[in-house]
Each structure stands twice: as structure tokens, then as C-alpha cells.
Write a protein that holds these residues in place. Structure first.
Motif, PDB file in Angstrom:
ATOM      1  N   GLY A   1       0.803  -1.215   0.000  1.00 51.34           N
ATOM      2  CA  GLY A   1       0.000   0.000   0.000  1.00 51.34           C
ATOM      3  C   GLY A   1       0.836   1.265   0.000  1.00 51.34           C
ATOM      4  O   GLY A   1       2.023   1.258  -0.328  1.00 51.34           O
ATOM      5  N   GLY A   2       0.184   2.367   0.359  1.00 47.46           N
ATOM      6  CA  GLY A   2       0.861   3.648   0.455  1.00 47.46           C
ATOM      7  C   GLY A   2       0.772   4.491  -0.788  1.00 47.46           C
ATOM      8  O   GLY A   2       1.118   5.676  -0.764  1.00 47.46           O
ATOM      9  N   ARG A   3       0.295   3.930  -1.885  1.00 41.82           N
ATOM     10  CA  ARG A   3       0.227   4.699  -3.130  1.00 41.82           C
ATOM     11  C   ARG A   3      -0.903   5.716  -3.060  1.00 41.82           C
ATOM     12  O   ARG A   3      -2.026   5.405  -2.661  1.00 41.82           O
ATOM     13  CB  ARG A   3       0.001   3.756  -4.314  1.00 41.82           C
ATOM     14  N   ALA A   4      -0.596   6.952  -3.446  1.00 40.93           N
ATOM     15  CA  ALA A   4      -1.621   7.988  -3.502  1.00 40.93           C
ATOM     16  C   ALA A   4      -2.450   7.811  -4.755  1.00 40.93           C
ATOM     17  O   ALA A   4      -1.908   7.642  -5.850  1.00 40.93           O
ATOM     18  CB  ALA A   4      -0.971   9.368  -3.489  1.00 40.93           C
ATOM     19  N   MET A   5      -3.759   7.849  -4.601  1.00 42.97           N
ATOM     20  CA  MET A   5      -4.664   7.746  -5.733  1.00 42.97           C
ATOM     21  C   MET A   5      -5.444   9.060  -5.837  1.00 42.97           C
ATOM     22  O   MET A   5      -6.372   9.296  -5.061  1.00 42.97           O
ATOM     23  CB  MET A   5      -5.618   6.575  -5.545  1.00 42.97           C
ATOM     24  N   PRO A   6      -5.043   9.933  -6.753  1.00 42.04           N
ATOM     25  CA  PRO A   6      -5.740  11.220  -6.875  1.00 42.04           C
ATOM     26  C   PRO A   6      -7.173  11.027  -7.359  1.00 42.04           C
ATOM     27  O   PRO A   6      -7.434  10.207  -8.242  1.00 42.04           O
ATOM     28  CB  PRO A   6      -4.906  11.991  -7.905  1.00 42.04           C
ATOM     29  N   THR A   7      -8.097  11.767  -6.773  1.00 42.83           N
ATOM     30  CA  THR A   7      -9.492  11.769  -7.212  1.00 42.83           C
ATOM     31  C   THR A   7      -9.964  13.212  -7.247  1.00 42.83           C
ATOM     32  O   THR A   7      -9.314  14.103  -6.687  1.00 42.83           O
ATOM     33  CB  THR A   7     -10.395  10.971  -6.242  1.00 42.83           C
ATOM     34  N   PRO A   8     -11.103  13.481  -7.885  1.00 43.45           N
ATOM     35  CA  PRO A   8     -11.631  14.848  -7.870  1.00 43.45           C
ATOM     36  C   PRO A   8     -11.985  15.339  -6.473  1.00 43.45           C
ATOM     37  O   PRO A   8     -12.196  16.531  -6.269  1.00 43.45           O
ATOM     38  CB  PRO A   8     -12.891  14.737  -8.744  1.00 43.45           C
ATOM     39  N   PHE A   9     -12.018  14.427  -5.498  1.00 47.15           N
ATOM     40  CA  PHE A   9     -12.427  14.785  -4.142  1.00 47.15           C
ATOM     41  C   PHE A   9     -11.256  14.852  -3.169  1.00 47.15           C
ATOM     42  O   PHE A   9     -11.430  15.087  -1.978  1.00 47.15           O
ATOM     43  CB  PHE A   9     -13.449  13.757  -3.628  1.00 47.15           C
ATOM     44  N   GLY A  10     -10.037  14.638  -3.664  1.00 48.86           N
ATOM     45  CA  GLY A  10      -8.851  14.615  -2.819  1.00 48.86           C
ATOM     46  C   GLY A  10      -8.082  13.321  -3.022  1.00 48.86           C
ATOM     47  O   GLY A  10      -8.431  12.502  -3.885  1.00 48.86           O
ATOM     48  N   ALA A  11      -7.049  13.125  -2.228  1.00 49.51           N
ATOM     49  CA  ALA A  11      -6.178  11.951  -2.397  1.00 49.51           C
ATOM     50  C   ALA A  11      -6.615  10.810  -1.488  1.00 49.51           C
ATOM     51  O   ALA A  11      -6.853  10.996  -0.287  1.00 49.51           O
ATOM     52  CB  ALA A  11      -4.734  12.320  -2.099  1.00 49.51           C
ATOM     53  N   LEU A  12      -6.725   9.623  -2.079  1.00 49.93           N
ATOM     54  CA  LEU A  12      -6.917   8.391  -1.307  1.00 49.93           C
ATOM     55  C   LEU A  12      -5.586   7.654  -1.255  1.00 49.93           C
ATOM     56  O   LEU A  12      -4.849   7.628  -2.241  1.00 49.93           O
ATOM     57  CB  LEU A  12      -7.963   7.498  -1.975  1.00 49.93           C
ATOM     58  N   TYR A  13      -5.274   7.072  -0.107  1.00 56.67           N
ATOM     59  CA  TYR A  13      -4.040   6.292   0.023  1.00 56.67           C
ATOM     60  C   TYR A  13      -4.407   4.824   0.158  1.00 56.67           C
ATOM     61  O   TYR A  13      -5.154   4.429   1.051  1.00 56.67           O
ATOM     62  CB  TYR A  13      -3.221   6.780   1.218  1.00 56.67           C
TER      63      TYR A  13
END
Length: 428
Positions: A72-84
Motif C-alpha cells: 500500500g501507500g500509493r496515492a490515488m488522486p481523485t476529484p475529491f482529494g487523495a486516497l491512500y
């Protein structure tokens, strides 16, 4: 301001839906998944689980660049902010080491974590719900066999009010339909196997279906194409033979595109190249062919009349600039008449990916360049160099316009502003 008010109103509706669901459920509880037999982690089950995890492309999201697999730990950018993305190694403290097979199936099938937390739909549980209990147990057995990594999960960085998980109850009411895949008795076993892989583990609809402002998609528009949020690539329609619809492709060309990354009809770049590299190249010939059979059979939903050449809309000056840029920079690989040299250099004449309504992918390829994925069946792929440092916005727009309208192609012209918009997204 009006857009903000509409969004708040929509969120209010979601909140009310969530309250309704909460009243229906027992306070603080969500339905448990069915209990399964204890999983015996034999070598055969683990091997099957590894294969299925490849089919689901789990490593792509759950592994940070240069990080340890599944930690894990990867940042997943979304229109609502970053999910890790979380750690799914079998570490007892920071991973899923204390999860049971029942916990894992519940998460896959319902999108609910071991502790009852609702998962954000960046985790494709809306597709994974179709995965059978047997396959879920095999993936669980495989993940329990990988080396545990002690790496704490980072909290998400979502904007208000999207950091309120209660709103997910409303999202689930609107966009989530729970249930394992049910074979269609009217279709062949091969078609059903392909449908199971495409709809379930492959979660192809997540990219190839347009996402709305609330991060949801309409089931009636499945596979009709759309922009991939925060990646700035367009995932073409799989139901339109004027985009990526495969109704007039040979099965072998579809198989090659999925498994090899290149075929005589086209080449994968961008996010799809990553899918081929991480996932599809490892699937069996039989499974990839089954996916191809299913994709080729998707019903065509083209409602507009067939497009015609738009060359008359292009000024002679722009057309001449595009022709000169093409002759200097592109013709060596793609040919004077855009016929290419397949499979190494894809054709541009008559290429559906060139003439789609959205020119985003074509502009990005000229600016960014790119390589097809290196796969077992194509370990040394040919690539395309970037031209962002050579061509101006006007030249990029002119050459993309040229290839979209030349040789009886039916694309539309591109403006320098469109080229500049994508150029500004390039890393410095």
C-alpha cells in the motif's frame, strides 16, 4: 456558485438516503457475508489465487512505486482529494494478517472492511462483488502467502464533505448493486467466462464508463467510454464501432491487443498499457480469448449517423502546417499515407482511436510520446518519442488535426488551446 449549490443539494439528498439506509439496518451494523469453509492454503489454491490477483490487477494499486508488493501507500488522486491505498500484506498490525476468508469475501462482495468501515468506490467492489466465493478464497489464500510488510496505512486526504463516510451510504444506494456473477444460459461457456472476467475481476467498466460529479456511473451507460478522472486520458467506448468497439475486429487482433499490447489493428498506450503490463499478459490464452469473445459481442450503441470527413472545416494554412510536420516527424514510421507498419507502428488512416470525438489521447501521444507495454510475447516494444520540446501548440494542433482529417479520416479539427491545456499537465 450555482454549481456549488447543486453539489450541496445533491449531497443533502445522499445524506437523506444514508439516513434511510441506517434506519433500515441495525444501528452500527451491516449485513455479514455468508460464512465459508476454512480455506486450506495448498499450493494449488495459492497458485490459482495469484493468477486471479493478476486478473484483478491488485498489484497496480496496492504497490507504491519502488515499494514492496501489496504494502500500500500509493496515492490515488481523485476529484475529491487523495486516497491512500491500504496495505494488504498479511502483517497482523498494519495489513490483513488478522482477517479471515469470511472478512475478505465480505470486503470483496459488499465493500465493507473487517471493522465495518465502508470502502470508498476507488476500490472496485462494485465490480468485485461479481467474484465467486471460491475465487475470493483463492485470492485470500495467495495474499496470506506473500511476505508480510509492516507499513502503516496513511489517512486519506479528502475535502469536506467527502471525508464523511456516512455519505457513502447514499452513494451505495444509487450506484452499487451487490451480487455474484450469474451466467447467461443463452450464451456459450466461453462468452460467460469472458463476461465474468471483464465485468468482475477485470473491472473494465470503471474506466470505460463515464463518471459523474458524485463519482458514480450509470449501469445503462456501461462501457460507453469517458474521461478517466485525474489521469487526463479518454477511455474509449467499447460499445461503439466508431471508437473502441470491436465488432468488426478479428478475434486474434483483440487477443493480441489485450495480451501482447500490440496488434495489426492498434497499440495500447497510457493506462491501458499498464493494465496489459501488470495484468492481462499473465492470463491464459483461453481466458484472454474468452474476454475477446465477450467484448466483440457487446451490443453496438451508435445512434448518430456515420461521420464524414471534416477536412473542409480546416483552413488551408493549418492543413499545410500539419502536413509538413507530419512529413518531417511522423511519416518515417507511420508512412506517407498513414498506413503504418503493423504491429510495430500502428496505422493512422482509418484508425478509430484517431478519429474519436475526444482528441485527448492523440494530443497526449504527440506531446508525451509513449511505449507499448513490454510483455512476454513482445518483450522489446517499439515506442514513440515525445514532441513537446520540438513542436509549438500551433504545430501540435495542426499535426493532430491533419491526421484526424487526412486519408478520409472522419475526425474534427483541434485547436492550439486544447494542445496547451494538456501541455500544462506535463511534469516539469
Amino acid at each position: 456558485m450555482r454549481r456549488a449549490l447543486r453539489l450541496l443539494l445533491a449531497l443533502g439528498v445522499l445524506a437523506l438516503l444514508g439516513v434511510g439506509v441506517l434506519m433500515w439496518l441495525h444501528p452500527g451494523a451491516l449485513p455479514e457475508g455468508p460464512k465459508g469453509p476454512a480455506v486450506s492454503a495448498t499450493t494449488q489454491i495459492i497458485t490459482q489465487g495469484e493468477y486471479l490477483a493478476r486478473a484483478g490487477d491488485c498489484v497496480a494499486c496496492h504497490t507504491e512505486a519502488n515499494g514492496k508488493a501489496f504494502a500500500g501507500g500509493r496515492a490515488m488522486p481523485t476529484p475529491f482529494g487523495a486516497l491512500y491505498v491500504p496495505n494488504i500484506t498479511p502483517d497482523d498490525e498494519t495489513g490483513i494478517g488478522k482477517w479471515t476468508a469470511d472478512d475478505f469475501y465480505r470486503m470483496m462482495h459488499t465493500g465493507v472492511s473487517k471493522d465495518g468501515t465502508l470502502l470508498y468506490p476507488a476500490m472496485p467492489f462494485a465490480s468485485y462483488t461479481k467474484v465467486t466465493r471460491t475465487d475470493s478464497d483463492a485470492i485470500y489464500a495467495y495474499l496470506m502467502s506473500v511476505p508480510p510488510v509492516k507499513q502503516r496505512n496513511r489517512p486519506h486526504e479528502l475535502k469536506f464533505p467527502f471525508n464523511n463516510r456516512d455519505l457513502l451510504l447514499g452513494w451505495r444506494t444509487l450506484y452499487f448493486k451487490e451480487g455474484e456473477f450469474v451466467p447467461d444460459p443463452r450464451q456459450t461457456g466461453e462468452w460467460n467466462r469472458g463476461a465474468y472476467l471483464v465485468q468482475g475481476l477485470g473491472h473494465c467498466a470503471m474506466c470505460h464508463t463515464a463518471i459523474n460529479a458524485l463519482g458514480g456511473s450509470s449501469e445503462s451507460k456501461a462501457f460507453e467510454g469517458g474521461m478517466i478522472p485525474n489521469q487526463n486520458w479518454y477511455a474509449p467506448s467499447l460499445t461503439s464501432n466508431r471508437e473502441a468497439g470491436l465488432g468488426n475486429w478479428d478475434i486474434k487482433d483483440i487477443v493480441d491487443l489485450l495480451q501482447v499490447g500490440v496488434s495489426h489493428r492498434g497499440t495500447t498506450y497510457g493506462p491501458m498499457a499498464e493494465v496489459v503490463y501488470n495484468s492481462l499478459q499473465y492470463l491464459s490464452d483461453e481466458d484472454v480469448k474468452a474476454m475477446a469473445v465477450y467484448l466483440k459481442a457487446l451490443p453496438q450503441r451508435d445512434s448518430e449517423p456515420p461521420p464524414t470527413s471534416q477536412a473542409r472545416l480546416v483552413s488551408p494554412g493549418v492543413m499545410e502546417m500539419g502536413r509538413k510536420v507530419y512529413a518531417t516527424q511522423c511519416a518515417m514510421c507511420h508512412g506517407d499515407e498513414g498506413k503504418g507498419h503493423t504491429p510495430a507502428y500502428p496505422p493512422l488512416a482509418g484508425n478509430q482511436s484517431i478519429t474519436m470525438a475526444s482528441p485527448v489521447n492523440s494530443i497526449r501521444m504527440v506531446l508525451n510520446g509513449g511505449y507499448a507495454p513490454g510483455t512476454k510475447k513482445n518483450p522489446r516494444p517499439h515506442g514513440m518519442p515525445p514532441f513537446s520540446h520540438i513542436l509549438s501548440d500551433e504545430e501540435v494542433a495542426a499535426v493532430v488535426t491533419y491526421i484526424r482529417v487526412a486519408w478520409d479520416n472522419s475526425g474534427t479539427p483541434v485547436t492550439p488551446a486544447q494542445a496547451n491545456e494538456l501541455r500544462r499537465l506535463l511534469p516539469e
